[in-house]
Write a protein that holds these residues in place. Sequence first.
Motif, PDB file in Angstrom:
ATOM      1  N   ASP A 246       0.831  -1.208   0.000  1.00 28.21           N
ATOM      2  CA  ASP A 246       0.000   0.000   0.000  1.00 28.21           C
ATOM      3  C   ASP A 246       0.863   1.255   0.000  1.00 28.21           C
ATOM      4  O   ASP A 246       0.571   2.239  -0.701  1.00 28.21           O
ATOM      5  CB  ASP A 246      -0.926  -0.008   1.218  1.00 28.21           C
ATOM      6  CG  ASP A 246      -1.945  -1.144   1.170  1.00 28.21           C
ATOM      7  OD1 ASP A 246      -2.248  -1.598   0.039  1.00 28.21           O
ATOM      8  OD2 ASP A 246      -2.409  -1.575   2.236  1.00 28.21           O
ATOM      9  N   LEU A 247       1.921   1.234   0.811  1.00 24.47           N
ATOM     10  CA  LEU A 247       2.839   2.377   0.830  1.00 24.47           C
ATOM     11  C   LEU A 247       3.514   2.560  -0.526  1.00 24.47           C
ATOM     12  O   LEU A 247       3.662   3.695  -1.005  1.00 24.47           O
ATOM     13  CB  LEU A 247       3.899   2.173   1.915  1.00 24.47           C
ATOM     14  CG  LEU A 247       3.441   2.279   3.367  1.00 24.47           C
ATOM     15  CD1 LEU A 247       4.592   1.921   4.306  1.00 24.47           C
ATOM     16  CD2 LEU A 247       2.935   3.680   3.671  1.00 24.47           C
ATOM     17  N   LEU A 248       3.904   1.464  -1.139  1.00 27.04           N
ATOM     18  CA  LEU A 248       4.553   1.545  -2.448  1.00 27.04           C
ATOM     19  C   LEU A 248       3.605   2.091  -3.502  1.00 27.04           C
ATOM     20  O   LEU A 248       4.009   2.875  -4.365  1.00 27.04           O
ATOM     21  CB  LEU A 248       5.062   0.157  -2.851  1.00 27.04           C
ATOM     22  CG  LEU A 248       5.869   0.088  -4.148  1.00 27.04           C
ATOM     23  CD1 LEU A 248       7.094   0.976  -4.070  1.00 27.04           C
ATOM     24  CD2 LEU A 248       6.269  -1.355  -4.454  1.00 27.04           C
ATOM     25  N   LEU A 332      14.229   2.294  -1.444  1.00 24.43           N
ATOM     26  CA  LEU A 332      14.283   1.744  -0.088  1.00 24.43           C
ATOM     27  C   LEU A 332      13.086   0.849   0.193  1.00 24.43           C
ATOM     28  O   LEU A 332      13.222  -0.251   0.751  1.00 24.43           O
ATOM     29  CB  LEU A 332      14.343   2.891   0.923  1.00 24.43           C
ATOM     30  CG  LEU A 332      14.374   2.501   2.408  1.00 24.43           C
ATOM     31  CD1 LEU A 332      15.624   1.694   2.707  1.00 24.43           C
ATOM     32  CD2 LEU A 332      14.311   3.752   3.282  1.00 24.43           C
ATOM     33  N   LEU A 333      11.897   1.304  -0.202  1.00 22.83           N
ATOM     34  CA  LEU A 333      10.691   0.528   0.061  1.00 22.83           C
ATOM     35  C   LEU A 333      10.682  -0.759  -0.753  1.00 22.83           C
ATOM     36  O   LEU A 333      10.270  -1.821  -0.265  1.00 22.83           O
ATOM     37  CB  LEU A 333       9.454   1.371  -0.244  1.00 22.83           C
ATOM     38  CG  LEU A 333       8.093   0.777   0.121  1.00 22.83           C
ATOM     39  CD1 LEU A 333       8.061   0.361   1.589  1.00 22.83           C
ATOM     40  CD2 LEU A 333       6.976   1.775  -0.175  1.00 22.83           C
ATOM     41  N   ARG A 334      11.139  -0.667  -1.990  1.00 20.48           N
ATOM     42  CA  ARG A 334      11.207  -1.877  -2.815  1.00 20.48           C
ATOM     43  C   ARG A 334      12.193  -2.879  -2.223  1.00 20.48           C
ATOM     44  O   ARG A 334      11.962  -4.100  -2.276  1.00 20.48           O
ATOM     45  CB  ARG A 334      11.614  -1.507  -4.236  1.00 20.48           C
ATOM     46  CG  ARG A 334      10.465  -0.919  -5.060  1.00 20.48           C
ATOM     47  CD  ARG A 334      10.914  -0.531  -6.442  1.00 20.48           C
ATOM     48  NE  ARG A 334       9.790  -0.063  -7.245  1.00 20.48           N
ATOM     49  CZ  ARG A 334       9.913   0.547  -8.414  1.00 20.48           C
ATOM     50  NH1 ARG A 334      11.127   0.762  -8.919  1.00 20.48           N
ATOM     51  NH2 ARG A 334       8.844   0.950  -9.085  1.00 20.48           N
ATOM     52  N   THR A 335      13.292  -2.375  -1.678  1.00 20.36           N
ATOM     53  CA  THR A 335      14.250  -3.274  -1.029  1.00 20.36           C
ATOM     54  C   THR A 335      13.600  -3.988   0.145  1.00 20.36           C
ATOM     55  O   THR A 335      13.786  -5.202   0.347  1.00 20.36           O
ATOM     56  CB  THR A 335      15.473  -2.481  -0.561  1.00 20.36           C
ATOM     57  OG1 THR A 335      16.086  -1.840  -1.688  1.00 20.36           O
ATOM     58  CG2 THR A 335      16.483  -3.391   0.111  1.00 20.36           C
ATOM     59  N   ARG A 336      12.822  -3.219   0.935  1.00 13.00           N
ATOM     60  CA  ARG A 336      12.142  -3.832   2.071  1.00 13.00           C
ATOM     61  C   ARG A 336      11.113  -4.857   1.618  1.00 13.00           C
ATOM     62  O   ARG A 336      10.964  -5.930   2.215  1.00 13.00           O
ATOM     63  CB  ARG A 336      11.474  -2.744   2.918  1.00 13.00           C
ATOM     64  CG  ARG A 336      11.175  -3.188   4.335  1.00 13.00           C
ATOM     65  CD  ARG A 336      10.859  -2.032   5.216  1.00 13.00           C
ATOM     66  NE  ARG A 336       9.473  -1.593   5.069  1.00 13.00           N
ATOM     67  CZ  ARG A 336       8.909  -0.664   5.843  1.00 13.00           C
ATOM     68  NH1 ARG A 336       9.624  -0.072   6.782  1.00 13.00           N
ATOM     69  NH2 ARG A 336       7.652  -0.315   5.664  1.00 13.00           N
ATOM     70  N   VAL A 337      10.397  -4.526   0.554  1.00 10.88           N
ATOM     71  CA  VAL A 337       9.418  -5.479   0.015  1.00 10.88           C
ATOM     72  C   VAL A 337      10.117  -6.736  -0.476  1.00 10.88           C
ATOM     73  O   VAL A 337       9.646  -7.869  -0.250  1.00 10.88           O
ATOM     74  CB  VAL A 337       8.612  -4.818  -1.123  1.00 10.88           C
ATOM     75  CG1 VAL A 337       7.781  -5.854  -1.868  1.00 10.88           C
ATOM     76  CG2 VAL A 337       7.709  -3.723  -0.575  1.00 10.88           C
ATOM     77  N   GLN A 342      11.544 -12.411   0.140  1.00  6.60           N
ATOM     78  CA  GLN A 342      12.531 -13.468   0.310  1.00  6.60           C
ATOM     79  C   GLN A 342      12.254 -14.271   1.582  1.00  6.60           C
ATOM     80  O   GLN A 342      12.405 -15.500   1.599  1.00  6.60           O
ATOM     81  CB  GLN A 342      13.937 -12.869   0.365  1.00  6.60           C
ATOM     82  CG  GLN A 342      14.422 -12.338  -0.970  1.00  6.60           C
ATOM     83  CD  GLN A 342      15.785 -11.692  -0.880  1.00  6.60           C
ATOM     84  OE1 GLN A 342      16.388 -11.647   0.196  1.00  6.60           O
ATOM     85  NE2 GLN A 342      16.268 -11.187  -1.993  1.00  6.60           N
ATOM     86  N   ALA A 343      11.854 -13.558   2.654  1.00  4.88           N
ATOM     87  CA  ALA A 343      11.500 -14.272   3.890  1.00  4.88           C
ATOM     88  C   ALA A 343      10.290 -15.173   3.669  1.00  4.88           C
ATOM     89  O   ALA A 343      10.248 -16.319   4.143  1.00  4.88           O
ATOM     90  CB  ALA A 343      11.228 -13.267   5.003  1.00  4.88           C
TER      91      ALA A 343
END
Length: 431
Positions: A246-248, A332-337, A342-343
């Motif tokens: 949603d943030l993305l 940054l947000l895409r990296t977190r996503v 991956q998790a």
Amino acid sequence: MSAFKEHPLRDVLANELHTRAADEITAPAQISQFAVLTGEDNNRAIEHLAELCARMGASAPTTGANHFTTDLGGLVVRFERHTEFCSYAFVRRGRTGDMPFERPPLTAVPDDWLATLPGEVLAGVHIVLEAQDEPEHSPEELSLRHFSGNVLIAAAVGGGAAKAYSDLRLDADRFIRFLVRDVNLLPSHAGRTVQRLIEMNTYRALALLALPQAREASPVLREIDLALADIAQRMADPTNLEKDADLLRELSSLTARVEAIATTNSYRFAASRAYYQLVVRRLEDLRQGRLGERLTFSAFMDRRLTPAMTTCKSVADRTEALSTRGSRVVSLLRTRVEVDLQAQNQRLLESMDHRARLQLRLQQAVEGLSVVAIGYYMVGLVGYLAKGLKGAGVLEVSDTVVTGLAVPVVLLVVYLGLKRAKKAMGLEEGE
């Protein structure tokens, strides 16, 4: 003629150095000039000018000409075609009279031709070049006679070879007036002075075209800036339960708005910077000196035009900065996503591995039952065979004994047979 091979653009490039040379003008004279914003497709302007030349019995410009000068019977017209505008200058030589701005050269041009100009007039000037022997008036009197009593901007130009006056305001016929008094001007110097005043005014108007867009974009950029900061803060808040997707999505919408503003304004802002540099250069070329306590043209432009150009530059810089910041936050947000994905993939793989182990165990249990089931049927066949042989007198021992002895043998054979089949198909445990 030289024997070497020439570049096809050699003549064009050489002639470009002489295309905008100023005409020689001898005082007294009057000039009316205006710039028409046509956009890059300005071929219609040449056709329109050819119509005027035909009506007034003058030679017409060639198709595709960028510069053209001709005499329309005492009225000289000079045409220039630029990237996004066309410039028309009409020059009439001779005595200007006591009120020279009352009948500028433009009054000799047919109104219906002016009304059908291709494009929109953006800037225009009426310039009066006074001769040395004409009566000279004080700046206060000039203001009352020619400039509706407005405050005058004045300067000695050309190193003192002339005096220039203007209020830089649109008069009743929507033109800006310049009065240039000849002090010690050569005809070539007079032509260059007039051209510099014209170009200063034209490029000033073109530079300011970016200001309305800058003012319109500024509050939108402020809104986007606040929204971007809010998203970054929500991302950094560990108690925030919003989904990254949603943030993305929200962040992508903001960055798209920034890019839309940048795309819409980038050409205009870049052109504005270029035109402003031309204005500064033309003001320097005028070589101005002060006339009393009045502002020079350079001082006036520095007070009025420079802040406007600073505003445009500020909006352009803010747009670029927001685009860069938005890209960083998106990254940054895409990296977190991606880390979350991956998790999730890791947990999915672990779950699949667990299910595979359970399936293997179930398969092993089923295989044990299969050995028993197949062995049961094969032992039954051995029992039937033993009974037959017993009945035929071939077998002397009891058929029950034969059947019992066959059980372990049959089970072993079935087990080894299934194991061999599994190995042949690559289904051995651990493979």
